[in-house]
Design a protein around this motif. Structure first.
Motif, PDB file in Angstrom:
ATOM      1  N   PRO A 241       0.826  -1.231   0.000  1.00  0.00           N
ATOM      2  CA  PRO A 241       0.000   0.000   0.000  1.00  0.00           C
ATOM      3  C   PRO A 241       0.853   1.270   0.000  1.00  0.00           C
ATOM      4  O   PRO A 241       0.906   2.015   0.965  1.00  0.00           O
ATOM      5  CB  PRO A 241      -0.797  -0.132   1.305  1.00  0.00           C
ATOM      6  N   TYR A 242       1.558   1.501  -1.112  1.00  0.00           N
ATOM      7  CA  TYR A 242       2.424   2.676  -1.217  1.00  0.00           C
ATOM      8  C   TYR A 242       1.619   3.963  -1.083  1.00  0.00           C
ATOM      9  O   TYR A 242       0.534   4.090  -1.642  1.00  0.00           O
ATOM     10  CB  TYR A 242       3.149   2.681  -2.561  1.00  0.00           C
ATOM     11  N   LYS A 243       2.177   4.919  -0.368  1.00  0.00           N
ATOM     12  CA  LYS A 243       1.512   6.221  -0.204  1.00  0.00           C
ATOM     13  C   LYS A 243       2.442   7.397  -0.513  1.00  0.00           C
ATOM     14  O   LYS A 243       2.011   8.412  -1.033  1.00  0.00           O
ATOM     15  CB  LYS A 243       0.982   6.373   1.231  1.00  0.00           C
ATOM     16  N   ARG A 244       3.718   7.253  -0.144  1.00  0.00           N
ATOM     17  CA  ARG A 244       4.632   8.397  -0.284  1.00  0.00           C
ATOM     18  C   ARG A 244       6.021   7.880  -0.646  1.00  0.00           C
ATOM     19  O   ARG A 244       6.898   7.769   0.186  1.00  0.00           O
ATOM     20  CB  ARG A 244       4.673   9.200   1.023  1.00  0.00           C
ATOM     21  N   ILE A 245       6.209   7.588  -1.931  1.00  0.00           N
ATOM     22  CA  ILE A 245       7.486   7.065  -2.400  1.00  0.00           C
ATOM     23  C   ILE A 245       8.449   8.230  -2.659  1.00  0.00           C
ATOM     24  O   ILE A 245       8.123   9.176  -3.370  1.00  0.00           O
ATOM     25  CB  ILE A 245       7.311   6.233  -3.679  1.00  0.00           C
ATOM     26  N   ILE A 246       9.644   8.138  -2.071  1.00  0.00           N
ATOM     27  CA  ILE A 246      10.693   9.124  -2.288  1.00  0.00           C
ATOM     28  C   ILE A 246      11.861   8.419  -2.968  1.00  0.00           C
ATOM     29  O   ILE A 246      12.294   7.342  -2.535  1.00  0.00           O
ATOM     30  CB  ILE A 246      11.163   9.757  -0.964  1.00  0.00           C
ATOM     31  N   THR A 247      12.380   9.030  -4.021  1.00  0.00           N
ATOM     32  CA  THR A 247      13.473   8.451  -4.790  1.00  0.00           C
ATOM     33  C   THR A 247      14.795   9.103  -4.392  1.00  0.00           C
ATOM     34  O   THR A 247      14.866  10.322  -4.223  1.00  0.00           O
ATOM     35  CB  THR A 247      13.244   8.648  -6.298  1.00  0.00           C
ATOM     36  N   SER A 248      15.813   8.285  -4.260  1.00  0.00           N
ATOM     37  CA  SER A 248      17.162   8.784  -3.980  1.00  0.00           C
ATOM     38  C   SER A 248      18.136   8.074  -4.900  1.00  0.00           C
ATOM     39  O   SER A 248      18.000   6.866  -5.146  1.00  0.00           O
ATOM     40  CB  SER A 248      17.530   8.547  -2.513  1.00  0.00           C
ATOM     41  N   VAL A 249      19.111   8.815  -5.410  1.00  0.00           N
ATOM     42  CA  VAL A 249      20.106   8.240  -6.311  1.00  0.00           C
ATOM     43  C   VAL A 249      21.492   8.448  -5.731  1.00  0.00           C
ATOM     44  O   VAL A 249      21.875   9.563  -5.365  1.00  0.00           O
ATOM     45  CB  VAL A 249      20.041   8.887  -7.713  1.00  0.00           C
ATOM     46  N   ASN A 250      22.228   7.340  -5.611  1.00  0.00           N
ATOM     47  CA  ASN A 250      23.643   7.369  -5.235  1.00  0.00           C
ATOM     48  C   ASN A 250      24.340   6.468  -6.238  1.00  0.00           C
ATOM     49  O   ASN A 250      24.453   5.264  -6.037  1.00  0.00           O
ATOM     50  CB  ASN A 250      23.834   6.891  -3.796  1.00  0.00           C
ATOM     51  N   SER A 251      24.731   7.054  -7.367  1.00  0.00           N
ATOM     52  CA  SER A 251      25.224   6.307  -8.530  1.00  0.00           C
ATOM     53  C   SER A 251      26.267   5.266  -8.115  1.00  0.00           C
ATOM     54  O   SER A 251      27.153   5.560  -7.302  1.00  0.00           O
ATOM     55  CB  SER A 251      25.820   7.295  -9.532  1.00  0.00           C
ATOM     56  N   PRO A 252      26.137   4.012  -8.606  1.00  0.00           N
ATOM     57  CA  PRO A 252      25.272   3.551  -9.701  1.00  0.00           C
ATOM     58  C   PRO A 252      23.916   3.010  -9.259  1.00  0.00           C
ATOM     59  O   PRO A 252      23.248   2.326 -10.030  1.00  0.00           O
ATOM     60  CB  PRO A 252      26.103   2.435 -10.319  1.00  0.00           C
ATOM     61  N   TYR A 253      23.510   3.293  -8.025  1.00  0.00           N
ATOM     62  CA  TYR A 253      22.256   2.735  -7.513  1.00  0.00           C
ATOM     63  C   TYR A 253      21.181   3.815  -7.371  1.00  0.00           C
ATOM     64  O   TYR A 253      21.480   5.001  -7.217  1.00  0.00           O
ATOM     65  CB  TYR A 253      22.479   2.069  -6.151  1.00  0.00           C
ATOM     66  N   PHE A 254      19.947   3.362  -7.415  1.00  0.00           N
ATOM     67  CA  PHE A 254      18.836   4.236  -7.041  1.00  0.00           C
ATOM     68  C   PHE A 254      18.003   3.500  -5.992  1.00  0.00           C
ATOM     69  O   PHE A 254      18.024   2.262  -5.903  1.00  0.00           O
ATOM     70  CB  PHE A 254      17.974   4.613  -8.252  1.00  0.00           C
ATOM     71  N   TYR A 255      17.282   4.266  -5.189  1.00  0.00           N
ATOM     72  CA  TYR A 255      16.484   3.710  -4.094  1.00  0.00           C
ATOM     73  C   TYR A 255      15.085   4.308  -4.121  1.00  0.00           C
ATOM     74  O   TYR A 255      14.898   5.485  -4.447  1.00  0.00           O
ATOM     75  CB  TYR A 255      17.131   4.015  -2.741  1.00  0.00           C
ATOM     76  N   LEU A 256      14.118   3.471  -3.775  1.00  0.00           N
ATOM     77  CA  LEU A 256      12.739   3.917  -3.575  1.00  0.00           C
ATOM     78  C   LEU A 256      12.381   3.628  -2.117  1.00  0.00           C
ATOM     79  O   LEU A 256      12.505   2.489  -1.662  1.00  0.00           O
ATOM     80  CB  LEU A 256      11.767   3.188  -4.495  1.00  0.00           C
ATOM     81  N   GLY A 257      11.960   4.656  -1.403  1.00  0.00           N
ATOM     82  CA  GLY A 257      11.599   4.456  -0.006  1.00  0.00           C
ATOM     83  C   GLY A 257      10.225   5.000   0.291  1.00  0.00           C
ATOM     84  O   GLY A 257       9.859   6.074  -0.195  1.00  0.00           O
ATOM     85  N   ASP A 258       9.454   4.257   1.042  1.00  0.00           N
ATOM     86  CA  ASP A 258       8.133   4.699   1.483  1.00  0.00           C
ATOM     87  C   ASP A 258       8.033   4.434   2.978  1.00  0.00           C
ATOM     88  O   ASP A 258       7.852   3.296   3.412  1.00  0.00           O
ATOM     89  CB  ASP A 258       7.024   3.973   0.733  1.00  0.00           C
ATOM     90  N   GLY A 259       8.163   5.487   3.769  1.00  0.00           N
ATOM     91  CA  GLY A 259       8.155   5.350   5.221  1.00  0.00           C
ATOM     92  C   GLY A 259       6.824   4.941   5.791  1.00  0.00           C
ATOM     93  O   GLY A 259       6.756   4.392   6.899  1.00  0.00           O
ATOM     94  N   THR A 260       5.733   5.164   5.047  1.00  0.00           N
ATOM     95  CA  THR A 260       4.417   4.770   5.548  1.00  0.00           C
ATOM     96  C   THR A 260       4.230   3.256   5.466  1.00  0.00           C
ATOM     97  O   THR A 260       3.418   2.682   6.183  1.00  0.00           O
ATOM     98  CB  THR A 260       3.297   5.461   4.756  1.00  0.00           C
ATOM     99  N   VAL A 261       4.990   2.613   4.573  1.00  0.00           N
ATOM    100  CA  VAL A 261       4.943   1.155   4.437  1.00  0.00           C
ATOM    101  C   VAL A 261       6.091   0.513   5.201  1.00  0.00           C
ATOM    102  O   VAL A 261       5.997  -0.625   5.659  1.00  0.00           O
ATOM    103  CB  VAL A 261       4.997   0.758   2.938  1.00  0.00           C
TER     104      VAL A 261
END
Length: 485
Positions: A241-261
Motif C-alpha cells: 500500500p504505497y503512499k509516499r514514495i521518495i526516490t534517492s540516487v547514489n550512482s550507480p544505484y537508485f532507491y525507492l523508499g516509502d516510510g508509511t509502508v
C-alpha cells in the motif's frame, strides 16, 4: 432604464443579504475552526480573536442595513468596503505569501483562491453599481472622487497591515552575514514544465529528477548536452500500500523508499528495475542512503513518542535497526520542534541533521552516533512555533507565526550549504535571489553566504552540490550554477 434601476438595486441588496447571512452562519456553525484559520493567517493572526467576532457581527449588521430601505445606501457602502478588503487580502495572500490559509466555509470553501478572487471582484462591482444607482443625482466627478477615495483608503489600510505582519517574521534578527559577491555564476537552465520536482541525486554526467506525483518515473538530465530522458522504474512488488514514495540516487544505484509502508527498494541505474531491499516494519519520515547497505532514518520513537534518528544496516542475519533517541532533545512538546532534515556527506562519511526551527546542526558518524553539535549563523536558539489543533481532522498544524530558520540543505566535501529565508542585520528582501549560507565541516563554523540569482518572485524548492556546481530546482526550472574557486 429608470424603471429597471430600482429593481436592479433591490436585486443587488438581496444578493448581498444572502451572501453575508450565509457567510456568517457558516462561520458560526464551525466557529472554532474559523478562529484557528484566522490565527493561521499571515495577515490577521495577531488579531484573530477580535476579528473572528468582528467579521461575523459586521456581516450580520450589513445584512440588516440592506434589509431596511432607509439604510440600504449605508449598507451598500459597507458592502463595498468589506468586499474590497476581502479582495485585497486574497490578492496579497496569492501573490506575496508562502502560506495560503482559508477563512471561508460552506460552498465557498470549494473555490480555488483565483476563483475566490474573481467572485469577490464581481461583488465589488455589484456594490459599485448599487451605490451609483442610489446616487443617480450626484455628478460623475463627485461620485468618482468619492469611490476613488474609499478604494485608496481600503487598499492602503490592508496593505500596511499585511506589510507590518510580514516584517515581523522576516526582519530584526541579530545576526550578520558575510556575503561573497557573485560566487555562483549561472550556467544553464532547463524548463521542467511542472512544479514539484526534487533532485534525487547528481553524478558526473547527470542530474536525476523525481516528482512525488509520478514516483515511478525518474528523469535523467544530462547537464552537459541538455538532453532529458524519462525512465520508468519497474517494481516487483506492486501489492504493497504505497503512499509516499521518495526516490534517492547514489550512482550507480537508485532507491525507492516509502516510510508509511516501512520499506526501501534498490535498483541499478540503466536497468531501472527495483527489488525489495528491506521490509522490517521500520516506519520512517525520512531516509538517506549512507555507506554500503546503511540507511539513515528520521523516525518517531516508540520509547519517547518524539522524532528520533535511527540507522538501518545490513548484517549477515538481515537488516538491523539501531535507534538513537537521545541526540534530538525537545525544548517544547516534541511534536514539531525536533523536525529537521537528514543528509549524508559521502566524502567525510558522516550524517548531518539540521533543525528546521532553531540554529542547531548535529554531526553524526556513519553508525548514527553523535560526534559534534554546531550552531548556524541564525540567532534563534529555541523554536518559536505557532501550533493549532484542528478538530475536524484531529491534526495539529503549524501556522504563519512559526519561524522557520532553515529551508533546504546540501553538502559536498568539507562544506554544508543551508538555504534560509531569514534576513539578518542590514539585509533587505531580494525577490530575484535566494540566500545560501556555507559552513565548514572541518572546523565547525560559519564561513560565508552567497546569492543564487533567478527570475523575480520565484522560489528555491530544492538544491544539491556536486563538486563546484550547484543544481537548483526553482519553481518549474532547474538551474546550474558554477561556484568560483
Amino acid at each position: 432604464m429608470r424603471k429597471i434601476a430600482p429593481f436592479l438595486r433591490t436585486l443587488i441588496c438581496y444578493l448581498f443579504i444572502v451572501l453575508f447571512i450565509y457567510a456568517a452562519v457558516s462561520k458560526l456553525m464551525d466557529f472554532e475552526n474559523f478562529q484557528i484559520q484566522l490565527a493561521q493567517s499571515p495577515l490577521l493572526s495577531a488579531y484573530a480573536g477580535f476579528i473572528s467576532y468582528a467579521v461575523i457581527i459586521v456581516e450580520i449588521v450589513i445584512a440588516l442595513l440592506l434589509c431596511i430601505k432607509r439604510t440600504q445606501q449605508i449598507g451598500l457602502y459597507a458592502s463595498y468596503g468589506l468586499m474590497l478588503a476581502f479582495t485585497v487580502y486574497i490578492y496579497l495572500i496569492i501573490n506575496y505569501s508562502d502560506f495560503v490559509p482559508c477563512s471561508c466555509g460552506g460552498i465557498l470553501e470549494k473555490l480555488g483562491w483565483t476563483e475566490h478572487l474573481i467572485f469577490n471582484l464581481v461583488f465589488v462591482g455589484l456594490a459599485v453599481i448599487g451605490i451609483r444607482i442610489a446616487n443617480n443625482s450626484q455628478t460623475w466627478r463627485g461620485y468618482t472622487i468619492e469611490q476613488t477615495t474609499l478604494t485608496i483608503i481600503g487598499i492602503v489600510s490592508v496593505t500596511i497591515l499585511y506589510s507590518l505582519s510580514e516584517q515581523k517574521s522576516q526582519y530584526n534578527n541579530s545576526f550578520t552575514r558575510k556575503y561573497i559577491p557573485h560566487l555562483a555564476e549561472k550556467q544553464t537552465t532547463l524548463n521542467l514544465e511542472s512544479t514539484g520536482y526534487y533532485i534525487a541525486g547528481i553524478d558526473s554526467c547527470y542530474a536525476y529528477l523525481a516528482h512525488p506525483n509520478a514516483p515511478l518515473f525518474l528523469r535523467t538530465y544530462d547537464y552537459h548536452t541538455q538532453n532529458v530522458i524519462n525512465n520508468r522504474i519497474k517494481i516487483k512488488n506492486e501489492l504493497l500500500p504505497y503512499k509516499r514514495i521518495i526516490t534517492s540516487v547514489n550512482s550507480p544505484y537508485f532507491y525507492l523508499g516509502d516510510g508509511t509502508v516501512g520499506i526501501i527498494e534498490k535498483g541499478i541505474l540503466n536497468d531501472y528495475t527495483a527489488s525489495l531491499e528491506t521490509i522490517d516494519n521500520a516506519y520512517y519520515n525520512q531516509y538517506v542512503p549512507g555507506k554500503k547497505d546503511h540507511f539513515g532514518l528520521s523516525i518517531t520513537s516508540q520509547k519517547t513518542k518524539q522524532t528520533a534518528l535511527a540507522l538501518l544496516y545490513k548484517t549477515v542475519d538481515g537488516y538491523q535497526l539501531k535507534i538513537n533517541d537521545t541526540t534530538l532533545k525537545s525544548q517544547q512538546n516534541g511534536a514539531f520542534d525536533l523536525d529537521g532534515l537528514l543528509i549524508w556527506n559521502e566524502q567525510h562519511q558522516i550524517f548531518l541533521y539540521v533543525y528546521y526551527y532553531k540554529n542547531e546542526i548535529i554531526i553524526l558518524d556513519s553508525m548514527m552516533n553523535e560526534k559534534n553539535v554546531m550552531k548556524s549563523i541564525d540567532s534563534l536558539n529555541e523554536p518559536e512555533l505557532d501550533v493549532a489543533f484542528y478538530k475536524k481532522d484531529q491534526n495539529y498544524r503549524l501556522g504563519p507565526k512559526t519561524i522557520r530558520v532553515n529551508e533546504t540543505i546540501a553538502t559536498y566535501g568539507d562544506y554544508l550549504y543551508i538555504h534560509s529565508k531569514r534576513l539578518g542585520n542590514f539585509e533587505e528582501e531580494h525577490q530575484s535571489a535566494s540566500i545560501i549560507d556555507v559552513y565548514d565541516l572541518v572546523n565547525n563554523h560559519y564561513l560565508h553566504s552567497f546569492y543564487l540569482y533567478h527570475k523575480p518572485k520565484q522560489q528555491l524548492r530544492d538544491f544539491k552540490i556536486y563538486q563546484n556546481s550547484v543544481f537548483a530546482v526553482i519553481d518549474d526550472e532547474i538551474y546550474r550554477y558554477q561556484l568560483k574557486k
